[in-house]
Design a protein around this motif. Structure first.
Motif, PDB file in Angstrom:
ATOM      1  N   GLY A 127       0.874  -1.266  -0.017  1.00  8.35           N
ATOM      2  CA  GLY A 127       0.050  -0.236  -0.079  1.00  8.35           C
ATOM      3  C   GLY A 127       0.716   1.255   0.023  1.00  8.35           C
ATOM      4  N   PHE A 128       2.071   1.221  -0.209  1.00  6.88           N
ATOM      5  CA  PHE A 128       2.737   2.416  -0.444  1.00  6.88           C
ATOM      6  C   PHE A 128       2.437   3.361  -1.657  1.00  6.88           C
ATOM      7  CE2 PHE A 128       6.046  -0.198   1.731  1.00  6.88           C
ATOM      8  CZ  PHE A 128       6.187   0.277   3.092  1.00  6.88           C
ATOM      9  N   ASN A 129       2.467   4.536  -1.594  1.00  6.11           N
ATOM     10  CA  ASN A 129       1.984   5.236  -2.688  1.00  6.11           C
ATOM     11  C   ASN A 129       2.842   6.567  -2.792  1.00  6.11           C
ATOM     12  OD1 ASN A 129       1.107   6.824  -0.526  1.00  6.11           O
ATOM     13  ND2 ASN A 129      -0.965   6.731  -1.229  1.00  6.11           N
ATOM     14  N   ALA A 130       4.216   6.833  -2.129  1.00  4.81           N
ATOM     15  CA  ALA A 130       4.899   7.661  -2.282  1.00  4.81           C
ATOM     16  C   ALA A 130       5.602   7.942  -3.629  1.00  4.81           C
ATOM     17  CB  ALA A 130       6.274   7.573  -1.143  1.00  4.81           C
ATOM     18  N   GLU A 131       5.747   9.253  -4.063  1.00  2.12           N
ATOM     19  CA  GLU A 131       6.297   9.227  -5.277  1.00  2.12           C
ATOM     20  C   GLU A 131       7.764   9.232  -5.186  1.00  2.12           C
ATOM     21  OE1 GLU A 131       5.543  13.475  -6.939  1.00  2.12           O
ATOM     22  OE2 GLU A 131       3.414  13.048  -6.080  1.00  2.12           O
ATOM     23  N   ILE A 132       8.411   8.525  -6.366  1.00  3.54           N
ATOM     24  CA  ILE A 132       9.891   8.016  -6.271  1.00  3.54           C
ATOM     25  C   ILE A 132      10.621   8.923  -7.351  1.00  3.54           C
ATOM     26  CG2 ILE A 132      11.293   5.885  -6.792  1.00  3.54           C
ATOM     27  CD1 ILE A 132       8.606   4.313  -5.954  1.00  3.54           C
ATOM     28  N   ALA A 133      12.015   9.173  -7.130  1.00  4.63           N
ATOM     29  CA  ALA A 133      12.959   9.618  -7.877  1.00  4.63           C
ATOM     30  C   ALA A 133      14.146   8.392  -7.761  1.00  4.63           C
ATOM     31  CB  ALA A 133      13.342  10.742  -7.375  1.00  4.63           C
ATOM     32  N   ALA A 134      14.720   8.254  -8.768  1.00  5.62           N
ATOM     33  CA  ALA A 134      15.889   7.210  -8.748  1.00  5.62           C
ATOM     34  C   ALA A 134      16.835   7.443 -10.200  1.00  5.62           C
ATOM     35  CB  ALA A 134      15.298   5.819  -8.855  1.00  5.62           C
ATOM     36  N   CYS A 135      18.138   6.736  -9.909  1.00  9.24           N
ATOM     37  CA  CYS A 135      18.719   7.037 -11.138  1.00  9.24           C
ATOM     38  C   CYS A 135      18.898   5.865 -12.120  1.00  9.24           C
ATOM     39  CB  CYS A 135      20.605   6.953 -10.908  1.00  9.24           C
ATOM     40  SG  CYS A 135      20.624   8.265  -9.440  1.00  9.24           S
ATOM     41  N   SER A 136      18.950   5.903 -13.196  1.00  9.50           N
ATOM     42  CA  SER A 136      19.271   4.884 -14.130  1.00  9.50           C
ATOM     43  C   SER A 136      20.060   5.258 -15.331  1.00  9.50           C
ATOM     44  CB  SER A 136      17.782   4.638 -14.700  1.00  9.50           C
ATOM     45  OG  SER A 136      17.950   3.386 -15.429  1.00  9.50           O
ATOM     46  N   ARG A 137      20.365   4.532 -16.402  1.00  8.55           N
ATOM     47  CA  ARG A 137      21.070   4.707 -17.522  1.00  8.55           C
ATOM     48  C   ARG A 137      20.286   4.622 -18.698  1.00  8.55           C
ATOM     49  NH1 ARG A 137      26.578   3.033 -17.422  1.00  8.55           N
ATOM     50  NH2 ARG A 137      26.286   2.066 -19.401  1.00  8.55           N
ATOM     51  N   ALA A 138      20.880   5.091 -19.800  1.00  5.08           N
ATOM     52  CA  ALA A 138      19.982   5.140 -21.207  1.00  5.08           C
ATOM     53  C   ALA A 138      20.012   3.835 -21.523  1.00  5.08           C
ATOM     54  CB  ALA A 138      20.681   6.170 -22.060  1.00  5.08           C
ATOM     55  N   ASP A 139      20.979   3.049 -21.606  1.00  4.05           N
ATOM     56  CA  ASP A 139      20.947   1.756 -22.217  1.00  4.05           C
ATOM     57  C   ASP A 139      19.989   0.649 -21.297  1.00  4.05           C
ATOM     58  OD1 ASP A 139      22.789   1.810 -19.849  1.00  4.05           O
ATOM     59  OD2 ASP A 139      23.799   0.249 -20.396  1.00  4.05           O
ATOM     60  N   ILE A 140      20.108   0.798 -20.083  1.00  6.02           N
ATOM     61  CA  ILE A 140      19.119   0.095 -19.110  1.00  6.02           C
ATOM     62  C   ILE A 140      17.412   0.420 -19.582  1.00  6.02           C
ATOM     63  CG2 ILE A 140      18.350  -0.489 -16.824  1.00  6.02           C
ATOM     64  CD1 ILE A 140      21.101  -0.285 -15.937  1.00  6.02           C
ATOM     65  N   ILE A 141      17.639   1.619 -19.545  1.00  7.83           N
ATOM     66  CA  ILE A 141      16.015   2.161 -19.674  1.00  7.83           C
ATOM     67  C   ILE A 141      15.499   1.403 -21.361  1.00  7.83           C
ATOM     68  CG2 ILE A 141      14.514   4.140 -20.209  1.00  7.83           C
ATOM     69  CD1 ILE A 141      16.277   5.469 -18.364  1.00  7.83           C
ATOM     70  N   GLY A 187      29.650   3.202 -22.342  1.00  3.04           N
ATOM     71  CA  GLY A 187      28.894   1.905 -22.380  1.00  3.04           C
ATOM     72  C   GLY A 187      27.301   2.196 -23.109  1.00  3.04           C
ATOM     73  N   THR A 188      27.057   3.513 -23.478  1.00  2.35           N
ATOM     74  CA  THR A 188      25.796   3.686 -23.899  1.00  2.35           C
ATOM     75  C   THR A 188      25.883   4.288 -25.461  1.00  2.35           C
ATOM     76  OG1 THR A 188      25.959   5.734 -22.857  1.00  2.35           O
ATOM     77  CG2 THR A 188      24.487   4.160 -21.894  1.00  2.35           C
ATOM     78  N   THR A 189      25.011   4.615 -26.189  1.00  2.00           N
ATOM     79  CA  THR A 189      25.023   5.078 -27.323  1.00  2.00           C
ATOM     80  C   THR A 189      24.148   6.578 -27.435  1.00  2.00           C
ATOM     81  OG1 THR A 189      23.076   3.936 -28.547  1.00  2.00           O
ATOM     82  CG2 THR A 189      25.251   2.843 -28.743  1.00  2.00           C
ATOM     83  N   VAL A 190      24.423   7.079 -28.395  1.00  2.00           N
ATOM     84  CA  VAL A 190      24.182   8.538 -28.800  1.00  2.00           C
ATOM     85  C   VAL A 190      22.242   8.086 -29.034  1.00  2.00           C
ATOM     86  CG1 VAL A 190      23.352  10.490 -30.225  1.00  2.00           C
ATOM     87  CG2 VAL A 190      25.798   9.846 -29.398  1.00  2.00           C
ATOM     88  N   GLU A 191      21.919   7.161 -29.786  1.00  2.00           N
ATOM     89  CA  GLU A 191      20.634   6.680 -30.078  1.00  2.00           C
ATOM     90  C   GLU A 191      19.769   6.275 -28.822  1.00  2.00           C
ATOM     91  OE1 GLU A 191      23.509   5.386 -31.710  1.00  2.00           O
ATOM     92  OE2 GLU A 191      23.106   6.960 -33.414  1.00  2.00           O
TER      93      GLU A 191
END
Ligand code: B12
Ligand code: SF4
Length: 436
Positions: A264-278, A314-318
């Motif tokens: 039942g958590f409903n807090a808004e979340i901020a986190a870090c990621s990488r373009a390739d993972i996304i 380890g990521t690309t412009v695309e």
């Protein structure tokens, strides 16, 4: 034993700014490392308190507090930005009472322990993760046993660590200071894992010298029990995950999202990621957005492939462009970091980055001039090629500003380029430079 931990976080802003700038996180957020070491030592029977130097007004006040507390042991967390106040604190402590045992830990202590071992005001240096080894040192001192001047921290099993003691700090400051723009209060910061499997040359090997080469993450159950505890204490409405790459294990994220929703958590979340993972895990990003993720911090770094490769990103412009599209599609706001003014970067290559910022239009664009951070491969490159502009090689200054950092970069040209960015970008640039 009476232990005092010290967070010397006045490297940039100096003393006495916390009340003036309640929404400046660098002045308000807790430091997880000390909060973790502190609770671990407490669990093993030691009496622990903490001085957050950001809340003090002067060195005189610091002296008074140390004289009054007169603890048996003092542990200070030493980072590059705060290493000068940290060294001064060690000196003041030893002047007040040379019998207080002083211990240095943290990233500076880990990457350049020899710099601290030269200093007679420091009795022990502990490198890497401090919980187990700092407490072992306290136990040895209690028994009157000797302990090595320098030791490597034993890596803990993350699930076996107690929840950090946030109230060693004045916790209401973090509860009332978000990271992601306009996240609701109360706000908490969390860490699920340690280490990073990537090898970006502007970051490594410094970061893995603290946490080791492998990424480790707490079990979902362990994280959820901490969130339950935080909900009952503070009824938080937003969370910032400080993990370098929160999204590195999709299997963990799916399990986490299920548990977070079920509880039942409903807090808004901020986190870090990488373009390739996304790009490789759009479903995972969608799932995260369904449970409350509405800000992702993404280190796009550059709009030019040669520069991304130079940084070993380890990521690309695309992927950078596609990751931004995926975030927009799932209504996730982008906190985008970019670097300009890297060694060997041409004007055209810098232009590619400006074009990327203008095309992606992140909700929070954060483009800055590259700062070589000690202990990283690019820093070593700069030292080897005589590129550092500063005299003291450990004086990194703020990374988040627009002052010249290395030789061979046409900063006037970069100033012109960045001036063409949107007012939002320029505003964030001014806000970030407040303390320089
Ligand atoms: C959260 C964070 C911030 C927050 C800090 C909030 C706060 N008050 O702590 C903000 C956004 C303000 C920030 C600012 C900066 N950050 Co920062 N930050 C992080 C991040 C993502 C997490 C820190 C964390 O909590 N780690 C988890 C805890 C458990 O680890 P820890 O603090 O290192 O503590 C462990 C050990 O170091 C040791 N230890 C620590 N202190 C002590 C003390 C003693 C006595 C002992 C024995 C042991 C010990 O034991 C602890 C527990 O195991 C790290 C990356 C990372 N994963 O660590 C970057 C990181 C530390 N930041 C970094 C940088 C460069 C900065 C800035 C210079 C950027 C800038 N603004 O210009 C500033 C410097 C701030 C400062 N005062 O030093 C770099 C440091 C690189 C380097 N080689 O030094 C890192 C590693 C990011 C990176 N990958 O490059 N940061
Ligand atoms: S920049 Fe981020 S992804 Fe790259 S090595 Fe550092 S922590 Fe990992």
């Amino acid at each position: 034993m009476k232990i005092t931990l010290i967070y010397p976080g006045i490297g940039i802003a100096g003393f006495g700014k916390t009340k003036q700038f309640p929404l400046n996180g660098e002045l308000q957020w807790i430091q997880h490392g000390l909060a973790s070491i502190g609770v671990y030592a407490k669990r093993e029977g030691h009496e622990v308190d903490l001085i957050d130097m950001r809340t003090l007004d002067s060195w005189e006040q610091f002296e008074k507090i140390i004289t009054l507390k007169n603890p048996d042991v003092i542990g200070i967390s030493v980072s590059y930005l705060d290493h000068k106040p940290a060294l001064k604190a060690f000196e003041v402590i030893k002047t007040i009472n040379p019998k207080i045992v002083t211990v240095a830990g943290g990233i500076f202590a880990t990457v350049f322990p020899q710099e601290l071992l030269k200093n007679d005001n420091i009795n022990h240096v502990i490198t890497g993760e401090g919980e187990i080894t700092f407490t072992a040192l306290l136990d040895a001192l209690k028994k009157g046993e000797s302990f090595p001047r320098i030791s490597k921290g034993i890596t803990p099993d993350l699930d076996s660590l107690p929840n950090i003691d946030r109230e060693l700090f004045d916790y209401k400051r973090e509860l009332n200071c978000y990271f992601a723009p306009w996240h609701p209060f109360p706000h908490v910061t969390m860490i699920a894992g340690r280490g990073c499997p990537y090898n970006c040359s502007y970051c490594q090997p410094a970061e893995r010298s603290v946490f080791g080469r492998y990424f480790r993450i707490r079990s979902v159950e362990n994280v959820i029990q901490e969130l339950r505890d935080l909900r009952s204490k503070y009824d938080f409405k937003s969370i910032t995950w400080w993990d370098d790459t929160f999204t590195v294990s999709p299997g963990w994220i799916y399990k986490f999202c299920d548990a977070y929703k079920k509880e039942g958590f409903n807090a808004e979340i901020a986190a870090c990621s990488r373009a390739d993972i996304i790009c490789k895990n759009e479903e995972m990003i969608k799932r995260l957005s369904e449970v409350g993720l509405n800000w992702l911090v993404i280190g796009f770094e550059s709009g030019n492939q040669r520069i991304l490769d130079l940084l070993n990103k380890g990521t690309t412009v695309e992927q950078n462009y596609k990751a931004a599209e995926i975030c927009k599609k799932h209504k996730i706001k982008i906190f985008a970091t970019f670097m300009l003014g890297l060694p060997t970067e041409t004007k055209e290559e810098a232009g590619d980055t400006i074009r990327m910022i203008k095309t992606i239009k992140p909700e929070y664009p954060s483009p800055f001039y590259f700062t070589p951070i000690p202990g990283t491969d690019v820093y070593d490159y700069c030292i080897k090629n005589g590129l550092l502009l500063r005299e003291d090689p450990f004086e990194i200054g703020r990374t988040a500003n627009f002052i010249p950092k290395i030789k061979g970069v046409d900063y006037k040209y970069l100033d012109t380029l960045t001036a063409s960015l949107s007012p939002a970008t320029l505003l964030s640039r001014i806000a970030k430079a407040l303390f320089d």
